[in-house]
Scaffold this motif. Structure first.
Motif, PDB file in Angstrom:
ATOM      1  N   ALA A  14      -8.926 -35.307  14.932  1.00  0.00           N
ATOM      2  CA  ALA A  14      -9.907 -36.151  14.236  1.00  0.00           C
ATOM      3  C   ALA A  14     -10.945 -35.280  13.542  1.00  0.00           C
ATOM      4  O   ALA A  14     -11.320 -35.541  12.383  1.00  0.00           O
ATOM      5  N   LEU A  15     -11.418 -34.238  14.232  1.00  0.00           N
ATOM      6  CA  LEU A  15     -12.380 -33.313  13.625  1.00  0.00           C
ATOM      7  C   LEU A  15     -11.794 -32.693  12.358  1.00  0.00           C
ATOM      8  O   LEU A  15     -12.462 -32.628  11.315  1.00  0.00           O
ATOM      9  N   ALA A  16     -10.538 -32.248  12.430  1.00  0.00           N
ATOM     10  CA  ALA A  16      -9.882 -31.627  11.280  1.00  0.00           C
ATOM     11  C   ALA A  16      -9.772 -32.601  10.109  1.00  0.00           C
ATOM     12  O   ALA A  16     -10.081 -32.254   8.958  1.00  0.00           O
ATOM     13  N   LEU A  17      -9.373 -33.837  10.386  1.00  0.00           N
ATOM     14  CA  LEU A  17      -9.202 -34.820   9.313  1.00  0.00           C
ATOM     15  C   LEU A  17     -10.540 -35.229   8.704  1.00  0.00           C
ATOM     16  O   LEU A  17     -10.648 -35.434   7.493  1.00  0.00           O
ATOM     17  N   PHE A  18     -11.570 -35.352   9.552  1.00  0.00           N
ATOM     18  CA  PHE A  18     -12.891 -35.678   9.018  1.00  0.00           C
ATOM     19  C   PHE A  18     -13.408 -34.558   8.111  1.00  0.00           C
ATOM     20  O   PHE A  18     -13.946 -34.814   7.030  1.00  0.00           O
ATOM     21  N   LEU A  19     -13.244 -33.308   8.557  1.00  0.00           N
ATOM     22  CA  LEU A  19     -13.727 -32.182   7.755  1.00  0.00           C
ATOM     23  C   LEU A  19     -12.937 -32.042   6.458  1.00  0.00           C
ATOM     24  O   LEU A  19     -13.506 -31.720   5.404  1.00  0.00           O
ATOM     25  N   LEU A  20     -11.629 -32.276   6.516  1.00  0.00           N
ATOM     26  CA  LEU A  20     -10.823 -32.220   5.296  1.00  0.00           C
ATOM     27  C   LEU A  20     -11.199 -33.344   4.338  1.00  0.00           C
ATOM     28  O   LEU A  20     -11.262 -33.143   3.117  1.00  0.00           O
ATOM     29  N   SER A  21     -11.459 -34.522   4.887  1.00  0.00           N
ATOM     30  CA  SER A  21     -11.902 -35.639   4.037  1.00  0.00           C
ATOM     31  C   SER A  21     -13.205 -35.299   3.337  1.00  0.00           C
ATOM     32  O   SER A  21     -13.386 -35.571   2.137  1.00  0.00           O
ATOM     33  N   ALA A  55     -17.873 -39.027   7.008  1.00  0.00           N
ATOM     34  CA  ALA A  55     -16.902 -38.153   7.664  1.00  0.00           C
ATOM     35  C   ALA A  55     -17.602 -36.952   8.291  1.00  0.00           C
ATOM     36  O   ALA A  55     -17.227 -36.497   9.380  1.00  0.00           O
ATOM     37  N   ARG A  56     -18.632 -36.453   7.625  1.00  0.00           N
ATOM     38  CA  ARG A  56     -19.375 -35.291   8.129  1.00  0.00           C
ATOM     39  C   ARG A  56     -20.056 -35.617   9.453  1.00  0.00           C
ATOM     40  O   ARG A  56     -19.999 -34.848  10.415  1.00  0.00           O
ATOM     41  N   TRP A  57     -20.698 -36.781   9.517  1.00  0.00           N
ATOM     42  CA  TRP A  57     -21.367 -37.177  10.763  1.00  0.00           C
ATOM     43  C   TRP A  57     -20.353 -37.539  11.845  1.00  0.00           C
ATOM     44  O   TRP A  57     -20.609 -37.347  13.041  1.00  0.00           O
TER      45      TRP A  57
END
Length: 518
Positions: free
Chosen positions: A146-153, A162-164
């Motif tokens: 989830a962290l990876a997908l949020f950061l990529l988004s 997504a950052r928060w």
């Protein structure tokens, strides 16, 4: 709101529907359940130490969330259902990420491919084999994904939400497992490098770095520090204060009896290759954990490999076809990258390069992790191979992809499906074995008392705060008491004195004597 309510419903349905199935793992009985139950009953890690050394020295954040489920439902084993809720949430996130950033690379069946992507993300064998346990490796993998997908988004579309959300993932990860101290910085660094690939050409490298630090780096760094020093005060700060070590007990003591004989003297990256290219085999503790790892030709398999995966997945732990998927993902990326260099798809190619660089950083980080041969300790290897494969979709025109690249991607998809099938079969097998071992509990009610004997643990680790390394005997005392069965903990087991006897997960031998005459 629909997602939040659905998340809660899935957890509660799983909690109530699986209560007749006991935890199939070893460590769940040894310390996870103890931590969850004590937290549910009011124990505060900030205010007092714990007699179990693992409970006292490991992060308790995920246990706290599980303890809320136990408190609300009154079901002793409901904590394990949190993993299913995370799988659903991360699956939904993965579907959305694919729909927003990848689906345009497909001419047809975009929703179907988004579903396949989401399935592949959450169905990591490490996650699937831990569904009926209280182990946290699968949960750590889901939070990290989830962290990876949020950061990529956020990298692809400057998404503040997504950052928060990434901030929340970081805090949860560092308070779930100490390995997050390694993986969180790696994932954040990978997102930085992905952003560097995607940066505006008018920005200098220095300007990009400064902008990234101001807009993302400071926020993510503060989340990491607060997660460790404030929310994770116990155990990170207390380990240093009480024992002079951030990671306690030392990794050397923990791993002393866990390394396969033919890997002990090898460099860490070579151990990683052994773990990936080995035959998928059983790793029953303590009998087989030090047995040699057996290498095999990628793509070959034995029928036994479709049932040997378990909660402690180690040698060949991502499934019988994962080594082939890894090789082919690198081949298809190399092929498409070289062929796309002759075409003018610059923005699209940059996005593919960013995904690939992110994935390769994860892959190298996994290969350098100290226990790199042990699949459940390097779960992001699975995500890395998947992202490398996805990145190739951006390197060719969707309407004119070479047949060779399409063929390789098809084989990789089949490999992932085969690995997931082996994980599902392994999970069913271990649950069936546990069900068979615990079905006798009803017969135990005919005896006045059941004796429980803990099999000796060769790792004798004690200190001035904690005197126990396992609570399996106390855990089973609680579980059997719930079923109306009285128990007594003994130090010796004599089978000849038992009318019936057996084994429970968590290294417990039980004995029933003197059935009352009817």
């Amino acid at each position: 709101m629909v997602a939040i309510v659905g998340f809660a419903i899935i957890i509660l349905l799983w909690a109530f529907s699986t209560q007749f199935l006991y935890d199939v793992g070893h460590d769940g009985h040894s310390y996870h359940l103890t931590a969850i139950w004590d937290l549910a009953q009011g124990w505060s890690p900030f205010l007092s130490s714990h007699d179990n050394i693992w409970v006292d020295s490991y992060p308790s954040g995920y246990w706290v969330l599980q303890s809320y489920l136990v408190s609300m439902t009154g079901l002793l084993l409901s904590g394990k259902s949190l993993l299913i809720g995370l799988m659903a949430a991360v699956g939904l996130l993965s579907y959305g990420f694919f729909a927003d950033h990848v689906a345009a690379q497909f001419a047809r069946f975009r929703s179907l491919w988004a579903f396949v992507f989401a399935l592949f993300i959450v169905a990591n064998p490490v996650t699937v084999t831990q569904i009926m346990t209280h182990y946290i490796d699968g949960s750590l993998y889901l939070l990290g994904s989830a962290l990876a997908l949020f950061l990529l988004s956020d990298t692809f579309s400057d998404n503040r939400l997504a950052r928060w959300s990434a901030v929340g993932c970081i805090i949860l990860m560092v308070n779930t497992k100490t390995a997050s101290l390694y993986y969180v910085p790696i994932i954040v660094f990978a997102s930085l490098m992905a952003g560097w690939v995607m940066k505006n050409i008018e920005l200098s490298h220095f300007q990009f770095i400064m902008n990234w630090i101001k807009s993302r780096g400071i926020l993510l760094g503060l989340a990491f520090l607060i997660g460790i020093t404030a929310i994770g005060y116990k155990p990170y700060v207390t380990n240093i204060v009480d024992h002079g070590q951030l990671l306690y007990p030392s990794v050397d003591k923990i791993m002393a009896t866990n390394i396969p004989d033919n890997l002990e003297a090898l460099p860490v990256p070579v151990k990683f290759l052994y773990g990936i290219f080995s035959r998928t085999e059983d790793s029953v503790w303590p009998v087989l954990v030090t047995a040699p790892v057996h290498l095999k030709i990628p793509g070959t398999f034995q029928i036994s490999e479709f049932k040997d995966l378990d909660f402690d997945t180690r040698r060949g732990g991502f499934g019988p076809f994962f080594s082939l998927a890894l090789i082919l993902s690198i081949v298809v990326f190399t092929f498409t990258r070289l062929t796309s260099a002759r075409r003018n798809y610059a923005p699209q190619r940059h996005k593919g390069d960013a995904l690939a660089l992110f994935a390769f950083i994860l892959l190298v980080a996994s290969a350098l992790f100290p226990e790199s041969w042990w699949a459940r300790y390097v779960p992001f290897t699975w995500l890395a191979v998947l992202l490398i494969t996805i990145s190739t979709l951006f390197l060719e025109d969707k309407s004119n992809r070479p047949m060779f690249a399409r063929f390789l991607v098809t084989v990789i998809v089949l490999c992932f499906l085969g690995n997931i099938a082996s994980a599902i079969l392994g999970s069913i097998r271990q649950s069936w074995h546990t069900y068979q071992r615990t079905a006798v509990i009803e017969d135990m009610k005919d005896y006045p008392i059941i004796e429980l004997t803990l099999i000796h643990d060769p790792r004798i680790i004690k200190d001035h705060q904690s005197t126990a390394i396992t609570y399996s005997d106390k855990t089973w005392t609680t579980l059997l008491r719930e079923r109306g069965i009285e128990t007594k903990i003994t130090s010796e087991f004599h089978k000849e004195d038992c009318e019936i006897s057996g084994f429970f997960d968590g290294n417990i031998i039980w004995c029933a004597k003197n059935r009352p005459s009817k």
